[in-house]
Design an enzyme around this catalytic site. Structure first.
Site, PDB file in Angstrom:
ATOM      1  N   CYS A  77     -26.266 -38.677  11.873  1.00 23.79           N
ATOM      2  CA  CYS A  77     -26.917 -39.523  10.869  1.00 23.79           C
ATOM      3  C   CYS A  77     -27.672 -40.669  11.545  1.00 23.79           C
ATOM      4  O   CYS A  77     -28.699 -40.446  12.167  1.00 23.79           O
ATOM      5  CB  CYS A  77     -25.898 -39.997   9.841  1.00 23.79           C
ATOM      6  SG  CYS A  77     -26.668 -40.527   8.298  1.00 23.79           S
TER       7      CYS A  77
ATOM      8  N   HIS B  55     -23.743 -34.955   8.078  1.00 21.08           N
ATOM      9  CA  HIS B  55     -22.405 -35.299   8.598  1.00 21.08           C
ATOM     10  C   HIS B  55     -21.580 -34.026   8.801  1.00 21.08           C
ATOM     11  O   HIS B  55     -20.852 -33.613   7.901  1.00 21.08           O
ATOM     12  CB  HIS B  55     -21.672 -36.207   7.613  1.00 21.08           C
ATOM     13  CG  HIS B  55     -22.216 -37.588   7.541  1.00 21.08           C
ATOM     14  ND1 HIS B  55     -21.658 -38.651   8.209  1.00 21.08           N
ATOM     15  CD2 HIS B  55     -23.281 -38.094   6.877  1.00 21.08           C
ATOM     16  CE1 HIS B  55     -22.363 -39.749   7.963  1.00 21.08           C
ATOM     17  NE2 HIS B  55     -23.350 -39.436   7.151  1.00 21.08           N
TER      18      HIS B  55
ATOM     19  N   GLU C 166     -18.939 -33.626  10.403  1.00 19.41           N
ATOM     20  CA  GLU C 166     -17.492 -33.913  10.428  1.00 19.41           C
ATOM     21  C   GLU C 166     -16.823 -33.697   9.073  1.00 19.41           C
ATOM     22  O   GLU C 166     -15.623 -33.432   8.999  1.00 19.41           O
ATOM     23  CB  GLU C 166     -17.233 -35.342  10.934  1.00 19.41           C
ATOM     24  CG  GLU C 166     -17.624 -36.480   9.993  1.00 19.41           C
ATOM     25  CD  GLU C 166     -19.068 -36.935  10.116  1.00 19.41           C
ATOM     26  OE1 GLU C 166     -19.357 -38.068   9.691  1.00 19.41           O
ATOM     27  OE2 GLU C 166     -19.907 -36.157  10.614  1.00 19.41           O
TER      28      GLU C 166
END
Length: 544
Positions: free
Chosen positions: A384, A510, A512
């Site tokens: 990001c 993102h 994750e």
């Protein structure tokens, strides 16, 4: 199965006892027995969602596929269950009141006086049952944030009391998580706080069916009996939750304690055999027995609080286990990175991750970190804001656009390589207005990311307002930084790569948020592998 069963998880004595981990562990055990299970979180604060909360205040904000900005506990739910959550899995007091006030304004209450009971409690009950009524789940676990006795939690506790009464026997139970503190001066564990906590719950008309006791020391049989007697629960319903080395050990610890068996009995559900935790334990074995160790620098500006980057840290655990590599994450505050300190701070790093964030604090440090990774061939992953910093660094130091910046940091920059989307320019409200949730991204054939994902179209979760400015795309690509992932509908750049570098990837989304125990995220898996290759190359170089 005809009706959905409900499990409510409340907390007592103190906050941060790990209700989310207990809820996720129980859900994992029930899921492993074949029951379709989901978890939701009810948060007593008045923010409509955690999206506007400072990470120092509440840890990271987790984003779901449908674009809900939610509590970080939903990350645990997904990582444990490998099932996506949604807007319905996280409810805040702000959202409840907003909904009730909107209904009142529309005249839906027919002139009645709108009150906490029944209007707020009815709204809470409705939200609790949305997932159950969908027909997709056999069991819904509802975690109630805060601590029993808090003023904010009272409407939730009352809603649970009413719901238990309405659902009838064997259809809803309450698990109460408390602390059994150890007093070193007396050399013993104390049950009184738990007794008081259970009593407070009973004053609200709720009896705890199961006690889960957080403790640093083993609970003796005598102590368990005492807790059962004075808290009015069955002896087998006193469950010890001792401090674990890792959150991923908790499902097995709860299995040993028989938490799932007690719960199934109380809900009158079939309890056959043992949960199938084969895949889970395979992951644990790999996690506990790494063959290599790498050190990765996490460059961020909220590093003092581990929970600010919770999903990233967990993704490294998943990717590390997948590669049989122990990943040591070294948190480095981007404000402390200067020309003088960088070489010393970065000399032992095998990989560099520049983390997401908002605002201009610590930005120059992040840019220096990217430059170091680029010039020294250290594997780099920018997420990001980290990806945006990579674009700015490249524009400044390779293209020679010295004033290159993001309009987030400098609205008047002469070279806005990162800019606000047109759709965002007139937005005044901050909450829930970013590009959120899962968006498609088309990968460039032959690129590193195409190889990593093994497919051409991916779906990844976003949470940002600023974008790569396509006016600079041609120039930047001509200089060697390639856009290898684009949104097919908008043409927005989602991924950048440096083909001349061993491993240099920046992503606007993102990754994750989508890493789970069962499915470690491919980007993290590849990044950790690249860090090991880098380490081995350094070791070979010193040998020769």
């Amino acid at each position: 199965m005809t009706n959905t069963k409900y499990i409510f998880v409340t907390g007592g004595v103190t906050s941060s006892l790990g209700k989310g981990i207990i809820a996720a562990s129980l859900a994992k055990l029930l899921q492993s027995r074949g029951y379709r299970t989901t978890i939701q979180k009810l948060d007593p604060y008045i923010n409509v969602d955690p999206g506007t909360l400072n990470p120092y205040e509440h840890g990271e904000c987790y984003v779901t596929d449908d674009g809900a900005e939610t509590d970080l506990d939903l990350g645990h739910y997904e990582r444990f269950l490998n099932v996506p959550t949604s807007q319905a899995n996280n409810v805040t007091t702000g959202r409840i009141y907003q909904s009730v006030i909107d209904k009142e304004r529309r005249g839906e209450f027919l002139g009645k006086t709108v009150q906490v009971v029944p209007h707020i409690t009815n709204e809470i009950k409705e939200r609790i049952q949305i997932l159950g009524n969908s027909g997709n789940y056999d069991i819904v676990i509802t975690e109630i944030g805060g601590t029993v006795g808090d003023i904010e939690s009272l409407p939730y506790i009352e809603a649970v009391r009413q719901l238990l009464w309405e659902l009838g026997e064997h259809n809803g139970i309450v698990i109460h998580l408390t602390l059994v503190p150890y007093l070193s001066a007396a050399g013993e564990l104390k049950t009184k706080p738990t007794q008081h906590s259970v009593k407070t719950l009973m004053e609200s008309g709720i009896k705890a069916d199961v006690l889960v006791c957080r403790t640093e020391h083993e609970l003796s049989e005598e102590l368990r009996h005492k807790l059962a007697l004075f808290c009015n629960v069955k002896r087998e319903a006193v469950i010890q939750s001792i401090d674990a080395k890792t959150i991923y050990d908790v499902p097995n610890l709860m299995l040993e304690e028989g938490l799932d068996t007690v719960v199934l009995k109380k809900l009158a559900l079939v309890d056959e055999g043992m949960p199938d935790l084969t895949r889970w334990n395979k992951f644990l074995t790999k996690f506990r027995n790494p063959k290599h160790t790498v050190t990765i620098g996490l460059i961020g500006k909220y590093v003092e609080l581990q929970d600010s980057y919770k999903s990233i840290l967990e993704s490294f655990i998943h990717a590390g286990a997948e590669n049989e590599i122990k990943v040591i994450v070294e948190s480095i505050h981007s404000e402390h990175i200067t020309e003088k300190t960088i070489a010393e701070k970065f000399k032992n790093l095998d990989g560099i991750l520049v983390a997401p964030g908002f605002g201009d604090r610590g930005i120059e440090g992040k840019i220096k970190a990217v430059q170091y990774a680029r010039e020294n061939n250290v594997p780099f992953l920018g997420i990001c804001l980290g990806m945006q910093m990579a674009v700015i660094e490249f524009a400044r130091n390779v293209l020679g656009l010295e004033s290159a910046n993001s309009t987030e940091m400098n609205p008047n920059t002469a070279s806005p390589v990162i800019n606000l989307m047109e759709a965002q320019k007139n937005i005044e409200n901050k909450g829930g207005t970013m590009r959120l949730g899962a968006w498609e991204c088309e990968l460039l054939p032959g690129s590193k990311v195409h190889d990593i994902y093994g497919k051409s179209m991916i779906l990844e979760r976003h949470r940002h307002r600023y974008e790569f400015n396509n006016e600079y795309k041609e120039k930047i690509e001509a200089a060697g930084l390639v856009a290898t992932g684009l949104n097919p509908k908008t043409g927005l750049v989602e991924i950048i790569e440096l083909p001349s570098h061993p491993w240099f990837v920046g992503v606007q989304y993102h990754p994750e948020y989508k890493s789970t125990v069962a499915n470690p995220h491919p980007l993290f898996v590849a990044f950790v592998k690249a860090a090991l290759t880098n380490l081995e190359n350094k070791q070979n170089a010193t040998l020769t």
